[in-house]
Design an enzyme around this catalytic site. Structure first.
Site, PDB file in Angstrom:
ATOM      1  CG  HIS A  35      30.766 -39.813  24.041  1.00 52.73           C
ATOM      2  ND1 HIS A  35      31.739 -40.555  23.155  1.00 52.73           N
ATOM      3  CD2 HIS A  35      30.228 -39.080  23.124  1.00 52.73           C
ATOM      4  CE1 HIS A  35      31.624 -40.045  22.016  1.00 52.73           C
ATOM      5  NE2 HIS A  35      30.738 -39.064  21.835  1.00 52.73           N
ATOM      6  N   PRO A 125      27.171 -46.113  15.148  1.00 50.32           N
ATOM      7  CG  PRO A 125      27.569 -47.253  13.404  1.00 50.32           C
ATOM      8  CD  PRO A 125      28.099 -47.349  14.785  1.00 50.32           C
ATOM      9  N   GLY A 163      19.109 -40.708  20.339  1.00 48.21           N
ATOM     10  CA  GLY A 163      19.525 -40.619  19.046  1.00 48.21           C
ATOM     11  C   GLY A 163      19.068 -42.102  18.432  1.00 48.21           C
ATOM     12  CG  HIS A 265      26.618 -36.284  24.178  1.00 46.00           C
ATOM     13  ND1 HIS A 265      26.100 -37.234  23.890  1.00 46.00           N
ATOM     14  CD2 HIS A 265      27.774 -36.093  23.201  1.00 46.00           C
ATOM     15  CE1 HIS A 265      26.412 -37.647  22.718  1.00 46.00           C
ATOM     16  NE2 HIS A 265      27.598 -37.425  22.371  1.00 46.00           N
ATOM     17  CG  PHE A 440      15.833 -50.196  -3.185  1.00 46.21           C
ATOM     18  CD1 PHE A 440      15.937 -48.801  -3.708  1.00 46.21           C
ATOM     19  CD2 PHE A 440      14.971 -50.956  -3.977  1.00 46.21           C
ATOM     20  CE1 PHE A 440      15.195 -48.370  -4.518  1.00 46.21           C
ATOM     21  CE2 PHE A 440      14.203 -50.564  -4.802  1.00 46.21           C
ATOM     22  CZ  PHE A 440      14.044 -49.050  -5.255  1.00 46.21           C
TER      23      PHE A 440
HETATM   24  C1  LIG Z   1      24.157 -42.381  12.827  1.00 50.97           C
HETATM   25  C2  LIG Z   1      24.895 -41.508  13.788  1.00 50.97           C
HETATM   26  N1  LIG Z   1      24.600 -39.994  13.549  1.00 50.97           N
HETATM   27  C3  LIG Z   1      25.203 -39.262  14.490  1.00 50.97           C
HETATM   28  C4  LIG Z   1      26.073 -39.742  15.450  1.00 50.97           C
HETATM   29  C5  LIG Z   1      26.881 -38.663  16.437  1.00 50.97           C
HETATM   30  N2  LIG Z   1      26.610 -38.629  17.500  1.00 50.97           N
HETATM   31  C6  LIG Z   1      26.708 -39.566  18.828  1.00 50.97           C
HETATM   32  S1  LIG Z   1      26.021 -39.249  20.039  1.00 50.97           S
HETATM   33  C7  LIG Z   1      25.340 -38.380  19.518  1.00 50.97           C
HETATM   34  C8  LIG Z   1      23.847 -37.543  20.163  1.00 50.97           C
HETATM   35  C9  LIG Z   1      23.001 -38.774  20.779  1.00 50.97           C
HETATM   36  O1  LIG Z   1      22.261 -38.420  21.416  1.00 50.97           O
HETATM   37  P1  LIG Z   1      21.580 -39.594  22.658  1.00 50.97           P
HETATM   38  O2  LIG Z   1      21.251 -40.737  22.014  1.00 50.97           O
HETATM   39  O3  LIG Z   1      20.385 -38.852  23.244  1.00 50.97           O
HETATM   40  O4  LIG Z   1      22.734 -39.658  23.417  1.00 50.97           O
HETATM   41  P2  LIG Z   1      23.003 -38.999  25.105  1.00 50.97           P
HETATM   42  O5  LIG Z   1      23.357 -37.524  24.693  1.00 50.97           O
HETATM   43  O6  LIG Z   1      21.937 -38.887  25.658  1.00 50.97           O
HETATM   44  O7  LIG Z   1      24.134 -39.707  25.553  1.00 50.97           O
HETATM   45  C10 LIG Z   1      25.202 -38.167  18.136  1.00 50.97           C
HETATM   46  C11 LIG Z   1      24.501 -37.187  17.272  1.00 50.97           C
HETATM   47  C12 LIG Z   1      26.188 -41.063  15.463  1.00 50.97           C
HETATM   48  N3  LIG Z   1      27.015 -41.762  16.590  1.00 50.97           N
HETATM   49  N4  LIG Z   1      25.676 -41.906  14.717  1.00 50.97           N
END
Ligand SMILES: Cc1ncc(C[n+]2csc(CCOP(=O)(O)OP(=O)(O)O)c2C)c(N)n1
Ligand SMILES: [Mg+2]
Length: 672
Positions: A35, A125, A163, A265, A440
């Protein structure tokens, strides 16, 4: 601010930040995965943070009083690896960057705390890092109160992405941090408006600043590319009374053709894109090359905290011998010498009095003996203190007016609690345990998994461990949870049968250095099953012969926890009919699996029919029924095959056929 004016107005800063960007582009291109956009977007914030604020010594990455840095947006791992390499961490020569995401490297796809001292925590995560940062900051407050600011006094910094803020665990973490007024916690939000699917606006319109403010945070913002503005925001945030949230406006994949798009990304590997981007940066060095002046500038940053670290060493050396020894014992997760004697005393008492208590109450009795002699424990519960029996009289309550308190009211936040416990364990110096209903475990599973992956010896006190909880019904009755927890690598799942076994389970859990433990405990009272005292910890063998067959052994009953009582009663009935029956108590499958073959064979010899009894699903039991010299057709399982129901516990055990009578009938049927 646009790139051109940044380059002109802050040339030295720009070069340092671009070193992070160039290494990121090169490493991702070499790995052909990763990334790029996040480190490219947050390079300025990270540079100012490390240059002006973070107190750390790159040569001593495990210095206990360092500032902690958590990259919650773990996909941007090249940000962490670049910082470690550039500042001169000895574990991160350029070869590590070249081997990004390759077998055996420290530079794994996402940061892994166990691969290098300089990596504070595993992340990836989303949301976990933010929630662990809250735990790190809680640990800092707790330890500063205990040891004094001369020994523990530092900040916890966290970079979180869109995220992280969208994940549910963030809400639990934010609420916890706000309540506890964690003024040493600073969260920097990479506010780039982009996630994988496109713009954040596709799925969210939360006013994040208002959200944090509503939970009691102090809120700041800055242009995430302007070093002067970043510095101002960080300076203000450090002085704030509450936890600080800085909304940093940034551009993902800054300076590339993918800037401000979701394409930025992921992995930017196109050769022309890389060349053009480096040209826009004014970066002329070759791949994986850092010009000497820039590397030196970064290494100066890396050694900025060396004096503070040396001064700390002197203050630490000035402590009394006993205090130093205690600090080292607690930070190395070494159990105190007194633990064994305390557990032995509980066990002796248990065998004398044979109390009929629920194992959750037994757990409290053990904690009453252990907490006073293990001041590193920090307990808590997710709003079920009275049910989980996690609070002992001596602990005091952790809050802003009593940082020395050792009991945390986590609120109804199982996930936030588990992640905070991971943060505390990562910090060092504390041994967290926390309770909720076992059902839980699902609500905190992602953090429980990280405890295991990260080698954190956290203890989960999961009470109400079966249909034995009765009237609350199937929503509250765990059925598949033991199987799920046992399926998790590097985890010890204990289901003790009485006070003696509970004491032994706690002794093991509190002696672990790199493995989390689950204590699955009953709501209902259980009779004492261990009749004679032995100093030896029998639970440590995972399973052992509790009652031997008199006469020819025809049946072996294997049970855990509350069903050991069922097995003992079934044995009595079988023996009365002349059917020799052995009862094996199996409080911990993982530890039994670790015993040598000879011991396992001794406990589970071939020949007899075998029946396992546990008020959960069968999954996981076959190894002890059919494997290990068992025989198909000569095996039985007494347990659950669907969800429970709402009724008094005794009726439920009858209805679901988890009874001595059903066990006897099955044994006879198998004997033919
Ligand atoms: C719990 C979880 N769900 C999904 C993902 C897959 N994932 C990795 S990065 C991302 C997008 C995150 O967006 P953001 O935090 O805005 O990162 P940016 O694109 O700005 O680098 C996803 C969905 C993950 N790593 N962890
Ligand atoms: Mg984003």
């Amino acid at each position: 601010m646009d790139i051109q004016s940044l380059r002109e107005q802050h040339p030295d800063h720009w070069k340092k930040a671009c070193a992070i960007r160039a290494l990121t582009l090169d490493a991702v291109a070499a790995a052909n995965s990763g990334h790029s956009g996040m480190p490219m977007g947050m390079a300025d914030v990270a540079t100012v943070l490390y240059e002006k604020h973070m107190v750390f010594d790159a040569q001593s990455p495990d210095w206990p009083n360092r500032d902690r840095f958590v990259l919650s947006a773990g996909h941007g791992s090249m940000l962490v690896y670049s910082l470690l390499h550039l500042t001169g961490d000895p574990e991160f020569p350029i070869e590590q960057i070249r081997n990004f995401r390759q077998w055996g490297s420290r530079t794994a796809g996402h940061p892994e705390n166990f691969l290098a001292k300089g990596i504070e925590t595993t992340t990836g995560p989303l949301g976990q890092g933010l929630a662990m940062a809250v735990g790190l900051a809680m640990a800092e407050e707790s330890l500063r109160a205990r040891w004094g600011a001369k020994i523990i006094d530092h900040y916890t910094y966290c970079i979180a992405g869109d995220g992280c803020l969208m994940e549910g665990v963030s809400q639990e973490a934010i609420g916890l941090a706000g309540r506890h007024e964690l003024s040493r916690l600073i969260v920097m939000w990479d506010n780039n408006g982009i996630t994988i699917d496109g713009k954040v606006a596709l799925s969210d319109r939360t006013d994040q600043k208002a959200r944090f403010a509503a939970a009691g945070w102090d809120v700041f913002e800055c242009d995430g590319h302007d070093p002067a503005d970043i510095d101002r925001a960080l300076t203000e945030a450090k002085a704030s009374k509450g936890p600080a949230f800085i909304a940093c406006t940034t551009h993902i994949a800054l300076g590339s053709s993918a800037q401000d798009t979701s394409k930025g990304h992921g992995a930017l590997t196109d050769a022309k894109l890389i060349t053009d981007t480096k040209a826009a940066y004014g970066w002329t060095a070759g791949a994986f090359e850092i010009p000497a002046d820039i590397k030196t500038a970064w290494e100066t940053i890396g050694s900025r905290g060396a004096e503070a670290r040396k001064a700390w060493d002197e203050r630490f050396a000035a402590l009394s011998d006993s205090k130093r020894a205690l600090f080292q014992q607690q930070f190395s997760c070494e159990p105190p010498k007194k633990l064994a004697a305390a557990v032995r005393a509980v066990k002796k008492d248990a065998v004398e009095k044979m109390p009929k208590v629920a194992t959750r109450r037994a757990s409290e009795m053990v904690l009453e003996a252990v907490n006073p002699i293990m001041t590193e424990t920090i307990g808590g519960s997710a709003d079920l203190t009275g049910s989980n029996n996690t609070k002992t009289a001596d602990l005091g309550v952790f809050d802003p007016i009593n940082r020395k308190g050792r009991y945390v009211y986590y609120g109804i936040r199982e996930h936030g609690m588990a992640a905070a416990m991971n943060g505390m364990a990562l910090h060092g110096g504390l041994r967290p345990y926390g309770g909720t209903f076992m059902c839980f475990a699902d609500y905190c599973r992602p953090a429980v998994r990280l405890s295991a992956l990260m080698h954190m010896p956290v203890v989960y006190v999961f009470t109400h461990d079966s249909i034995g909880l009765g009237e609350d019904g199937p929503t509250h009755q765990p059925v598949e949870h033991l199987a799920m927890l046992r399926a998790t690598p590097n985890m010890l799942v204990f289901r003790p049968a009485d006070l003696t076994e509970t004491a032994e389970a706690w002794e093991i859990a509190l002696s672990e250095k790199a493995t989390p433990s689950v204590l699955a405990l009953s709501r209902q009272n259980l009779p004492a099953v261990r009749k004679t005292h032995t100093n030896k910890n029998l639970v440590a063998q995972g399973a052992y012969v509790l009652e031997e067959a008199t006469g020819k052994r025809q049946v072996i009953l294997i049970a855990s926890g509350s069903e050991v009582e069922v097995a003992l009663k079934a044995r009595e009935a079988l023996e009365a009919e002349g059917i020799g029956t052995r009862v094996v108590s199996m409080p911990c499958m993982e530890l039994f699996a670790r015993q040598d073959e000879a011991y396992r064979r001794k406990v589970l010899p071939a020949g007899a029919v075998r029946i396992a009894i546990e008020a959960g699903v069968r999954m996981g039991w076959d190894r002890w029924l059919l494997g290990e010299r068992g025989r198909e057709g000569k095996d039985g399982f007494i347990g659950m095959s669907g969800f429970g129901a709402s009724a008094p516990a005794e009726r439920l055990f009858q209805e679901f056929g988890i009874t001595p009578e059903a066990t006897v009938a099955k044994a006879k049927a198998l004997l033919g």
